[in-house]
Design a protein around this motif. Structure first.
Motif, mmCIF file in Angstrom:
data_model
loop_
_atom_site.group_PDB
_atom_site.id
_atom_site.type_symbol
_atom_site.label_atom_id
_atom_site.label_comp_id
_atom_site.label_asym_id
_atom_site.label_seq_id
_atom_site.Cartn_x
_atom_site.Cartn_y
_atom_site.Cartn_z
ATOM 1 N N ASP A 88 47.548 53.981 53.790
ATOM 2 C CA ASP A 88 47.465 53.043 52.671
ATOM 3 C C ASP A 88 47.553 51.591 53.136
ATOM 4 O OD1 ASP A 88 49.518 55.318 50.813
ATOM 5 O OD2 ASP A 88 47.347 55.035 50.611
ATOM 6 N N THR A 89 47.813 51.375 54.408
ATOM 7 C CA THR A 89 47.897 50.028 54.950
ATOM 8 C C THR A 89 46.571 49.300 54.772
ATOM 9 O OG1 THR A 89 49.598 50.608 56.561
ATOM 10 C CG2 THR A 89 48.232 48.684 57.060
ATOM 11 N N ALA A 90 46.626 48.146 54.127
ATOM 12 C CA ALA A 90 45.421 47.376 53.816
ATOM 13 C C ALA A 90 45.826 46.091 53.105
ATOM 14 C CB ALA A 90 44.490 48.182 52.903
ATOM 15 N N VAL A 91 44.850 45.212 52.949
ATOM 16 C CA VAL A 91 45.004 44.084 52.030
ATOM 17 C C VAL A 91 44.498 44.557 50.669
ATOM 18 C CG1 VAL A 91 44.398 41.709 51.493
ATOM 19 C CG2 VAL A 91 44.692 42.418 53.887
ATOM 20 N N TYR A 92 45.321 44.362 49.651
ATOM 21 C CA TYR A 92 44.997 44.812 48.304
ATOM 22 C C TYR A 92 44.577 43.626 47.437
ATOM 23 C CZ TYR A 92 46.721 49.496 49.228
ATOM 24 O OH TYR A 92 46.889 50.761 49.733
ATOM 25 N N TYR A 93 43.484 43.831 46.715
ATOM 26 C CA TYR A 93 42.918 42.804 45.847
ATOM 27 C C TYR A 93 42.757 43.366 44.436
ATOM 28 C CZ TYR A 93 41.227 40.935 50.352
ATOM 29 O OH TYR A 93 41.120 40.473 51.631
ATOM 30 N N CYS A 94 42.821 42.487 43.457
ATOM 31 C CA CYS A 94 42.432 42.883 42.107
ATOM 32 C C CYS A 94 41.169 42.117 41.732
ATOM 33 C CB CYS A 94 43.538 42.595 41.096
ATOM 34 S SG CYS A 94 43.779 40.852 40.745
ATOM 35 N N ASN A 95 40.472 42.628 40.756
ATOM 36 C CA ASN A 95 39.329 41.922 40.204
ATOM 37 C C ASN A 95 38.988 42.546 38.868
ATOM 38 O OD1 ASN A 95 36.957 40.250 39.962
ATOM 39 N ND2 ASN A 95 36.944 40.136 42.199
ATOM 40 N N ARG A 96 38.220 41.837 38.107
ATOM 41 C CA ARG A 96 37.756 42.377 36.839
ATOM 42 C C ARG A 96 36.442 43.103 37.095
ATOM 43 N NH1 ARG A 96 35.236 37.113 33.555
ATOM 44 N NH2 ARG A 96 33.133 37.471 34.394
ATOM 45 N N ARG A 97 35.946 43.799 36.064
ATOM 46 C CA ARG A 97 34.636 44.443 36.131
ATOM 47 C C ARG A 97 33.747 43.799 35.087
ATOM 48 N NH1 ARG A 97 35.394 49.457 38.603
ATOM 49 N NH2 ARG A 97 33.132 49.408 38.914
ATOM 50 N N PRO A 98 32.662 43.101 35.371
ATOM 51 C CA PRO A 98 32.134 42.796 36.701
ATOM 52 C C PRO A 98 33.012 41.797 37.454
ATOM 53 C CG PRO A 98 30.904 41.607 35.031
ATOM 54 C CD PRO A 98 31.813 42.534 34.300
ATOM 55 N N THR A 99 32.839 41.789 38.769
ATOM 56 C CA THR A 99 33.745 41.000 39.601
ATOM 57 C C THR A 99 33.460 39.505 39.526
ATOM 58 O OG1 THR A 99 32.318 41.265 41.518
ATOM 59 C CG2 THR A 99 34.055 42.889 41.229
ATOM 60 N N ILE A 100 34.495 38.755 39.853
ATOM 61 C CA ILE A 100 34.431 37.302 39.970
ATOM 62 C C ILE A 100 34.961 36.933 41.351
ATOM 63 C CG2 ILE A 100 34.596 36.824 37.501
ATOM 64 C CD1 ILE A 100 37.592 36.466 37.865
ATOM 65 N N THR A 101 35.224 35.653 41.552
ATOM 66 C CA THR A 101 35.725 35.201 42.851
ATOM 67 C C THR A 101 36.994 35.961 43.230
ATOM 68 O OG1 THR A 101 34.819 32.995 42.444
ATOM 69 C CG2 THR A 101 36.496 33.196 44.155
ATOM 70 N N TRP A 102 37.034 36.445 44.473
ATOM 71 C CA TRP A 102 38.178 37.210 44.936
ATOM 72 C C TRP A 102 39.377 36.308 45.215
ATOM 73 C CZ3 TRP A 102 37.982 42.454 44.912
ATOM 74 C CH2 TRP A 102 36.720 43.042 44.809
ATOM 75 N N GLY A 103 40.571 36.833 44.972
ATOM 76 C CA GLY A 103 41.791 36.139 45.338
ATOM 77 C C GLY A 103 42.085 36.320 46.808
#
Length: 112
Positions: A88-103
């Motif tokens: 599970d090691t990773a960088v985790y991101y959230c986004n909406r659907r459809p996507t916008i600019t990533w954090g």
């Protein structure tokens, strides 16, 4: 402006738990499905979980261990991660659907 800010990552031992948060701004949060993604070193970004209304869907590797939820009043989406594994090691991101600019994402490291 449109913004997504992830937090809550860290170093945890195998079998441990973490709760990630993602604060959204700049769009009508309650109108969009929201997802969590992750990107491990050297791998493509992958979809982990999505919440749309009362429904949630999960990638097979995390089913039964992760739970996605949201608070529309706080414009925040959460990812509760239990029984964590080294993979599970990773960088985790959230986004909406459809996507916008990533954090910037939040780093999760599962290691003893």
């Amino acid at each position: 402006q449109v913004q997504l800010v992830e937090s809550g990552g860290g170093l945890v031992q195998p079998g441990g738990s973490l709760r990630l948060s993602c604060a959204a701004s700049g769009f009508t949060f309650s109108s969009y499905a929201m997802s969590w993604y992750r990107q491990a070193p050297g791998k493509e970004r992958e979809l982990v979980a999505t919440i749309a209304g009362p429904y949630a869907n999960y990638a097979d590797p995390v089913k039964g261990r992760f739970t996605i939820s949201r608070d529309n009043a706080k414009k925040t989406v959460y990812l509760q991660m239990n029984s964590l594994k080294p993979e599970d090691t990773a960088v985790y991101y959230c986004n909406r659907r459809p996507t916008i600019t990533w954090g910037q994402g939040t780093q999760v490291t599962v290691s003893s």
